[in-house]
Design a protein around this motif. Structure first.
Motif, PDB file in Angstrom:
ATOM      1  N   HIS A   1       0.743  -0.823   0.110  1.00  0.00           N
ATOM      2  CA  HIS A   1       0.131  -0.159   0.204  1.00  0.00           C
ATOM      3  C   HIS A   1       0.710   1.139   0.273  1.00  0.00           C
ATOM      4  O   HIS A   1       1.014   1.904  -0.567  1.00  0.00           O
ATOM      5  CB  HIS A   1      -1.088   0.077   1.205  1.00  0.00           C
ATOM      6  N   MET A   2       1.519   1.156   0.963  1.00  0.00           N
ATOM      7  CA  MET A   2       2.766   2.777   0.783  1.00  0.00           C
ATOM      8  C   MET A   2       3.551   2.404  -0.003  1.00  0.00           C
ATOM      9  O   MET A   2       4.110   3.787  -0.710  1.00  0.00           O
ATOM     10  CB  MET A   2       3.729   2.477   2.037  1.00  0.00           C
ATOM     11  N   SER A   3       4.344   1.233  -0.503  1.00  0.00           N
ATOM     12  CA  SER A   3       5.079   1.523  -1.421  1.00  0.00           C
ATOM     13  C   SER A   3       4.820   1.944  -3.202  1.00  0.00           C
ATOM     14  O   SER A   3       5.065   2.738  -3.766  1.00  0.00           O
ATOM     15  CB  SER A   3       5.882   0.555  -2.121  1.00  0.00           C
ATOM     16  N   LEU A   4       3.128   1.430  -2.965  1.00  0.00           N
ATOM     17  CA  LEU A   4       2.326   1.730  -4.647  1.00  0.00           C
ATOM     18  C   LEU A   4       1.763   3.242  -4.425  1.00  0.00           C
ATOM     19  O   LEU A   4       2.461   4.133  -5.214  1.00  0.00           O
ATOM     20  CB  LEU A   4       1.459   1.092  -4.299  1.00  0.00           C
ATOM     21  N   TRP A   5       0.938   3.605  -2.862  1.00  0.00           N
ATOM     22  CA  TRP A   5       1.232   5.166  -3.300  1.00  0.00           C
ATOM     23  C   TRP A   5       1.765   6.322  -3.240  1.00  0.00           C
ATOM     24  O   TRP A   5       2.343   6.831  -3.906  1.00  0.00           O
ATOM     25  CB  TRP A   5       0.497   5.134  -1.883  1.00  0.00           C
ATOM     26  N   CYS A   6       3.594   5.950  -3.091  1.00  0.00           N
ATOM     27  CA  CYS A   6       4.430   6.544  -3.333  1.00  0.00           C
ATOM     28  C   CYS A   6       5.371   6.972  -4.454  1.00  0.00           C
ATOM     29  O   CYS A   6       5.830   7.662  -5.134  1.00  0.00           O
ATOM     30  CB  CYS A   6       5.620   6.180  -1.990  1.00  0.00           C
ATOM     31  N   ILE A   7       4.874   5.564  -4.986  1.00  0.00           N
ATOM     32  CA  ILE A   7       5.503   5.915  -6.823  1.00  0.00           C
ATOM     33  C   ILE A   7       4.062   6.726  -7.498  1.00  0.00           C
ATOM     34  O   ILE A   7       4.928   6.987  -8.031  1.00  0.00           O
ATOM     35  CB  ILE A   7       5.407   3.786  -6.998  1.00  0.00           C
ATOM     36  N   LEU A   8       3.267   6.516  -6.715  1.00  0.00           N
ATOM     37  CA  LEU A   8       2.364   7.191  -7.381  1.00  0.00           C
ATOM     38  C   LEU A   8       2.082   8.741  -7.301  1.00  0.00           C
ATOM     39  O   LEU A   8       1.765   9.364  -8.151  1.00  0.00           O
ATOM     40  CB  LEU A   8       1.174   6.412  -7.314  1.00  0.00           C
TER      41      LEU A   8
ATOM     42  N   VAL B   1       9.371   7.522   1.784  1.00  0.00           N
ATOM     43  CA  VAL B   1       8.204   8.847   2.053  1.00  0.00           C
ATOM     44  C   VAL B   1       8.921   9.823   1.033  1.00  0.00           C
ATOM     45  O   VAL B   1       7.997  10.618   0.188  1.00  0.00           O
ATOM     46  CB  VAL B   1       8.458   9.851   3.605  1.00  0.00           C
ATOM     47  N   ALA B   2      10.432  10.048   1.055  1.00  0.00           N
ATOM     48  CA  ALA B   2      11.304  10.309  -0.183  1.00  0.00           C
ATOM     49  C   ALA B   2      11.404  10.484  -1.333  1.00  0.00           C
ATOM     50  O   ALA B   2      10.793  11.649  -1.983  1.00  0.00           O
ATOM     51  CB  ALA B   2      12.409  10.522   0.351  1.00  0.00           C
ATOM     52  N   ILE B   3      10.696   9.287  -1.838  1.00  0.00           N
ATOM     53  CA  ILE B   3      10.201   8.750  -2.655  1.00  0.00           C
ATOM     54  C   ILE B   3       9.120   9.563  -3.140  1.00  0.00           C
ATOM     55  O   ILE B   3       8.703  10.088  -4.384  1.00  0.00           O
ATOM     56  CB  ILE B   3      10.140   7.602  -3.239  1.00  0.00           C
ATOM     57  N   ASP B   4       7.776   9.786  -2.542  1.00  0.00           N
ATOM     58  CA  ASP B   4       6.505  10.505  -2.702  1.00  0.00           C
ATOM     59  C   ASP B   4       6.911  11.791  -2.363  1.00  0.00           C
ATOM     60  O   ASP B   4       5.710  12.010  -4.149  1.00  0.00           O
ATOM     61  CB  ASP B   4       6.355   9.785  -1.586  1.00  0.00           C
ATOM     62  N   GLN B   5       7.554  11.585  -1.932  1.00  0.00           N
ATOM     63  CA  GLN B   5       7.700  13.865  -2.242  1.00  0.00           C
ATOM     64  C   GLN B   5       8.890  14.583  -2.939  1.00  0.00           C
ATOM     65  O   GLN B   5       9.414  15.951  -2.605  1.00  0.00           O
ATOM     66  CB  GLN B   5       8.080  14.431  -0.315  1.00  0.00           C
ATOM     67  N   ASP B   6       9.419  13.684  -4.094  1.00  0.00           N
ATOM     68  CA  ASP B   6      10.395  14.027  -4.669  1.00  0.00           C
ATOM     69  C   ASP B   6       9.985  15.225  -5.309  1.00  0.00           C
ATOM     70  O   ASP B   6       9.281  15.264  -5.853  1.00  0.00           O
ATOM     71  CB  ASP B   6      10.676  13.256  -6.126  1.00  0.00           C
ATOM     72  N   PRO B   7      11.297  16.321  -5.348  1.00  0.00           N
ATOM     73  CA  PRO B   7      10.611  17.151  -6.114  1.00  0.00           C
ATOM     74  C   PRO B   7       9.935  17.472  -8.127  1.00  0.00           C
ATOM     75  O   PRO B   7       9.535  18.726  -7.880  1.00  0.00           O
ATOM     76  CB  PRO B   7      12.241  17.792  -5.735  1.00  0.00           C
ATOM     77  N   ALA B   8      10.312  17.200  -8.120  1.00  0.00           N
ATOM     78  CA  ALA B   8      10.058  16.396  -9.618  1.00  0.00           C
ATOM     79  C   ALA B   8       8.965  16.274  -9.576  1.00  0.00           C
ATOM     80  O   ALA B   8       8.036  17.268 -10.639  1.00  0.00           O
ATOM     81  CB  ALA B   8      11.134  15.127 -10.454  1.00  0.00           C
ATOM     82  N   GLY B   9       8.149  15.575  -8.876  1.00  0.00           N
ATOM     83  CA  GLY B   9       6.672  15.769  -8.707  1.00  0.00           C
ATOM     84  C   GLY B   9       5.990  14.891  -9.504  1.00  0.00           C
ATOM     85  O   GLY B   9       4.813  15.313 -10.573  1.00  0.00           O
ATOM     86  N   ALA B  10       6.835  13.636 -10.755  1.00  0.00           N
ATOM     87  CA  ALA B  10       6.440  13.119 -11.140  1.00  0.00           C
ATOM     88  C   ALA B  10       5.843  11.093 -10.943  1.00  0.00           C
ATOM     89  O   ALA B  10       6.312  11.198  -9.500  1.00  0.00           O
ATOM     90  CB  ALA B  10       7.859  12.548 -12.163  1.00  0.00           C
TER      91      ALA B  10
END
Length: 350
Positions: A224-231, A258-267
């Motif tokens: 759940h958390m992994s997928l939401w962060c990838i998204l 969390v850093a993956i979710d919040q990555d500044p590129a926003g992709a």
């Protein structure tokens, strides 16, 4: 990032509960991980006064004081309404009181509004939906207070195509999530194809997190958390922050995840391969590296492979496991991990 009352408390939410959750967020590592919004969902509303202004019900004796308390913790205050006459739980909606309600929210120090379609279907045609949401956006802007605007209309009429034009910062893409693997996976993997509609300041919202509410196992919550962060999804926790286990906190607040979710590129990430219940998703990151999710929706542990050419990489590729927080090594051509039933492995590659 933040917390919302609905998934765990529903209509039992109260001032005392919200204060308890805010205190927990501020002190247990959630705030340090980036969580900041404390959002009161449905069931706070009381009646309107003779001039039409909304007041909270008896469970919330002073909304401004509640907002002030949340702000005193260095957090932000969110609230909920509907463009219809009633909310989904049949409390007072904002129909024909949009300007008054926006002014009231601003006076209370509100920083976030979730606006849920609910009974609006009784008074508006589907074709009027964008204009209805834009009306509240304009009312919020007119207050002069920055308020994050969350559209909740369950993905109807391809909201991802018009959400930004009516002021939406995030918009739900589906109906409600539930605390079970089948529903969570249906929603999360159903985001395929929506990546091009998301970016900084305007996000696809696959709904709130159920992590810690008790009806999925540890592997399923990590999925759940992994997928939401990838998204690049909004991370709005929906559990009891004051009593959650260290295991739950470790899922919600893993800094590398969390850093993956919040990555500044926003992709927003996207699916690159699927073999039956096995899926590989990738999210491009601002530093040129990529986050990869290896997912197993099957009924036993199985190996899942990412081929580096599928994600635009060649030569030697360094791999870091984000849940284990360790470097795995350098690989050529591909990387394979054994993934638990309903589980996920999340890696960063470059």
């Amino acid at each position: 990032m933040g917390w919302n009352s609905w998934n765990h408390y529903g209509c039992k939410v109260s001032d005392a509960i919200v204060r308890e959750q805010a205190r927990a967020m501020a002190t247990n590592g959630m705030k340090a991980a980036g969580y900041e919004y404390v959002n009161v969902d449905d069931c706070w509303q009381g009646k309107r006064d003779a001039k039409g202004f909304i007041h909270a019900n008896g469970r919330f004796p002073d909304m401004k004081a509640l907002g002030d308390y949340i702000h005193s913790l260095g957090l932000k205050f969110g609230i909920y309404s509907s463009p219809g006459p009633q909310t989904c739980a049949k409390y007072e909606g904002s129909y024909q009181h949009e300007k008054q309600d926006a002014e009231t929210y601003a006076s209370w120090g509100v920083d976030y509004l979730k606006y849920d379609w609910c009974s609006a279907r009784r008074v508006y045609k589907p074709s009027e939906m964008p204009a209805v949401y834009k009306k509240m956006h304009e009312a919020l802007v007119a207050t002069g207070r920055p308020i994050v605007y969350s559209l909740c209309q369950y993905g109807m009429d391809r909201v991802w195509q018009w959400g930004p034009s009516v002021g939406g910062n995030l918009w739900r893409t589906t109906d409600d999530i539930e605390d079970n693997y089948t529903r969570m996976a249906f929603i999360g993997f159903g985001q395929a194809g929506l990546a091009k509609f998301a970016g900084p300041g305007h996000w696809n919202d696959p709904d709130m997190l159920e992590v810690g509410n008790g009806h999925m196992n540890a592997d399923e919550y990590r999925t759940h958390m992994s997928l939401w962060c990838i998204l690049a999804a909004p991370l709005i926790s929906g559990n009891n922050l004051a009593t959650m286990s260290q295991e739950t906190l470790a899922v919600l607040a893993n800094p590398e995840v969390v850093a993956i979710d919040q990555d500044p590129a926003g992709a927003e990430g996207y699916r690159v391969s699927q073999e039956g219940p096995l899926q590989v998703w990738v999210k491009p990151l601002a530093d040129g590296s990529k986050a990869v999710g290896l997912f197993n929706g099957g009924e036993s542990a199985m190996p899942v492979t990412v081929r580096f050419k599928d994600i635009g990489l060649s030569g030697k590729v360094s791999v870091r496991d984000l849940w284990k927080r360790n470097d795995v090594g350098d690989f050529s051509g591909s990387y394979t991990a054994q993934v638990a039933r309903h589980g996920a492995v999340m890696i960063k590659v470059k």
